[in-house]
Design a protein around this motif. Sequence first.
Motif, PDB file in Angstrom:
ATOM      1  N   GLN A  32       0.848  -1.181   0.000  1.00 21.23           N
ATOM      2  CA  GLN A  32       0.000   0.000   0.000  1.00 21.23           C
ATOM      3  C   GLN A  32       0.886   1.234   0.000  1.00 21.23           C
ATOM      4  N   ALA A  33       0.790   1.994  -1.067  1.00 20.93           N
ATOM      5  CA  ALA A  33       1.539   3.235  -1.178  1.00 20.93           C
ATOM      6  C   ALA A  33       0.734   4.365  -0.539  1.00 20.93           C
ATOM      7  N   PRO A  34       1.395   5.431  -0.136  1.00 23.86           N
ATOM      8  CA  PRO A  34       0.689   6.559   0.486  1.00 23.86           C
ATOM      9  C   PRO A  34      -0.419   7.082  -0.418  1.00 23.86           C
ATOM     10  N   GLY A  35      -1.603   7.193   0.139  1.00 22.76           N
ATOM     11  CA  GLY A  35      -2.725   7.739  -0.615  1.00 22.76           C
ATOM     12  C   GLY A  35      -3.348   6.797  -1.630  1.00 22.76           C
ATOM     13  N   LYS A  36      -2.907   5.551  -1.636  1.00 26.94           N
ATOM     14  CA  LYS A  36      -3.442   4.592  -2.609  1.00 26.94           C
ATOM     15  C   LYS A  36      -4.018   3.381  -1.897  1.00 26.94           C
ATOM     16  N   GLY A  37      -4.765   2.607  -2.639  1.00 26.19           N
ATOM     17  CA  GLY A  37      -5.339   1.387  -2.079  1.00 26.19           C
ATOM     18  C   GLY A  37      -4.343   0.256  -2.058  1.00 26.19           C
ATOM     19  N   ARG A  38      -4.729  -0.817  -1.426  1.00 26.17           N
ATOM     20  CA  ARG A  38      -3.848  -1.977  -1.349  1.00 26.17           C
ATOM     21  C   ARG A  38      -3.761  -2.679  -2.704  1.00 26.17           C
ATOM     22  N   GLU A  39      -2.596  -3.200  -3.001  1.00 29.18           N
ATOM     23  CA  GLU A  39      -2.321  -3.816  -4.299  1.00 29.18           C
ATOM     24  C   GLU A  39      -1.650  -5.167  -4.091  1.00 29.18           C
ATOM     25  N   GLY A  40      -2.207  -6.186  -4.697  1.00 24.77           N
ATOM     26  CA  GLY A  40      -1.581  -7.493  -4.625  1.00 24.77           C
ATOM     27  C   GLY A  40      -0.248  -7.495  -5.345  1.00 24.77           C
ATOM     28  N   VAL A  41       0.727  -8.212  -4.802  1.00 30.25           N
ATOM     29  CA  VAL A  41       2.067  -8.264  -5.386  1.00 30.25           C
ATOM     30  C   VAL A  41       2.405  -9.681  -5.863  1.00 30.25           C
TER      31      VAL A  41
ATOM     32  N   VAL B 230       2.395 -16.810  -8.158  1.00 35.11           N
ATOM     33  CA  VAL B 230       1.773 -15.871  -9.082  1.00 35.11           C
ATOM     34  C   VAL B 230       2.266 -14.472  -8.761  1.00 35.11           C
ATOM     35  N   TYR B 231       2.282 -13.630  -9.800  1.00 35.19           N
ATOM     36  CA  TYR B 231       2.792 -12.277  -9.645  1.00 35.19           C
ATOM     37  C   TYR B 231       1.841 -11.273 -10.291  1.00 35.19           C
ATOM     38  N   ALA B 232       1.828 -10.084  -9.730  1.00 38.47           N
ATOM     39  CA  ALA B 232       1.149  -8.982 -10.389  1.00 38.47           C
ATOM     40  C   ALA B 232       1.980  -8.569 -11.600  1.00 38.47           C
ATOM     41  N   SER B 233       1.311  -8.082 -12.617  1.00 36.75           N
ATOM     42  CA  SER B 233       2.028  -7.699 -13.835  1.00 36.75           C
ATOM     43  C   SER B 233       3.012  -6.565 -13.575  1.00 36.75           C
ATOM     44  N   SER B 234       2.718  -5.750 -12.559  1.00 40.21           N
ATOM     45  CA  SER B 234       3.582  -4.602 -12.263  1.00 40.21           C
ATOM     46  C   SER B 234       4.943  -5.023 -11.706  1.00 40.21           C
ATOM     47  N   VAL B 235       5.050  -6.243 -11.211  1.00 36.15           N
ATOM     48  CA  VAL B 235       6.313  -6.686 -10.608  1.00 36.15           C
ATOM     49  C   VAL B 235       6.902  -7.919 -11.293  1.00 36.15           C
ATOM     50  N   LYS B 236       6.154  -8.515 -12.197  1.00 43.54           N
ATOM     51  CA  LYS B 236       6.616  -9.747 -12.839  1.00 43.54           C
ATOM     52  C   LYS B 236       7.916  -9.499 -13.571  1.00 43.54           C
ATOM     53  N   GLY B 237       8.863 -10.381 -13.371  1.00 44.93           N
ATOM     54  CA  GLY B 237      10.172 -10.227 -13.994  1.00 44.93           C
ATOM     55  C   GLY B 237      11.163  -9.462 -13.129  1.00 44.93           C
TER      56      GLY B 237
ATOM     57  N   VAL C 249      10.852   3.940  -8.134  1.00 51.52           N
ATOM     58  CA  VAL C 249      10.260   4.862  -7.163  1.00 51.52           C
ATOM     59  C   VAL C 249       8.813   4.458  -6.872  1.00 51.52           C
ATOM     60  N   GLU C 250       8.131   3.987  -7.896  1.00 53.05           N
ATOM     61  CA  GLU C 250       6.722   3.612  -7.717  1.00 53.05           C
ATOM     62  C   GLU C 250       6.539   2.320  -6.921  1.00 53.05           C
ATOM     63  N   ASP C 251       7.622   1.647  -6.570  1.00 52.02           N
ATOM     64  CA  ASP C 251       7.527   0.479  -5.688  1.00 52.02           C
ATOM     65  C   ASP C 251       7.483   0.892  -4.218  1.00 52.02           C
ATOM     66  N   THR C 252       7.674   2.172  -3.967  1.00 49.30           N
ATOM     67  CA  THR C 252       7.626   2.669  -2.596  1.00 49.30           C
ATOM     68  C   THR C 252       6.260   2.401  -1.988  1.00 49.30           C
ATOM     69  N   ALA C 253       6.263   1.715  -0.853  1.00 46.16           N
ATOM     70  CA  ALA C 253       5.004   1.342  -0.210  1.00 46.16           C
ATOM     71  C   ALA C 253       5.309   0.620   1.088  1.00 46.16           C
ATOM     72  N   ALA C 254       4.283   0.449   1.896  1.00 49.15           N
ATOM     73  CA  ALA C 254       4.363  -0.484   3.006  1.00 49.15           C
ATOM     74  C   ALA C 254       4.009  -1.852   2.447  1.00 49.15           C
ATOM     75  N   TYR C 255       4.859  -2.829   2.722  1.00 51.03           N
ATOM     76  CA  TYR C 255       4.657  -4.185   2.204  1.00 51.03           C
ATOM     77  C   TYR C 255       4.176  -5.084   3.335  1.00 51.03           C
ATOM     78  N   TYR C 256       3.148  -5.833   3.025  1.00 52.44           N
ATOM     79  CA  TYR C 256       2.542  -6.726   4.001  1.00 52.44           C
ATOM     80  C   TYR C 256       2.504  -8.147   3.450  1.00 52.44           C
ATOM     81  N   CYS C 257       2.478  -9.118   4.353  1.00 48.93           N
ATOM     82  CA  CYS C 257       2.226 -10.469   3.895  1.00 48.93           C
ATOM     83  C   CYS C 257       1.060 -11.061   4.677  1.00 48.93           C
TER      84      CYS C 257
ATOM     85  N   VAL D 296      11.880   3.771  -2.093  1.00 45.06           N
ATOM     86  CA  VAL D 296      12.821   3.824  -3.204  1.00 45.06           C
ATOM     87  C   VAL D 296      12.946   5.284  -3.622  1.00 45.06           C
ATOM     88  N   SER D 297      14.124   5.830  -3.398  1.00 43.57           N
ATOM     89  CA  SER D 297      14.319   7.253  -3.664  1.00 43.57           C
ATOM     90  C   SER D 297      15.767   7.525  -3.992  1.00 43.57           C
TER      91      SER D 297
END
Length: 131
Positions: free
Chosen positions: A39-48, A59-66, A88-96, A129-130
């Motif tokens: 979950q990135a600041p100001g955005k909804g949760r996204e499966g990874v 399985v992987y989300a297309s945004s991270v595959k590869g 930079v767009e990978d910046t987020a809180a990561y949860y499992c 990521v900055s």
Amino acid sequence: QVQVVESGGGLVKPGDSLILSCAVSGFTSDSYAIGWYRQAPGKGREGVSCISVQDGSAVYASSVKGRFTISRDNAKKTVYLEMKSLKVEDTAAYYCGFREGILCPVPEGSGYHYVSAFSSRGQGTQVTVSS
């Protein structure tokens, strides 16, 4: 009661790599799946990504595959998320999250439905990521 603990987050530069860990405990079954979401600041949760621990299918989300690779150490009941070529767009809180059974939810589409598939979830670890 299943416990889920993430670790490994940090501050990295674009193009760097980072490995996150997800340790689970409090259960005896060997048929379960572990999934990552963010979950990135100001955005909804996204499966990874998600892995079925019994056979290692993932399985992987297309945004991270590869770029991201999920793996597991069954003896340690730990799942890893190796993240390469970070952006930079990978910046987020990561949860499992933990779910019983061999099936992984698909980490695309509704993040709400993806996260809801996990019965136990951790507190998260921050990845920034900055340059």
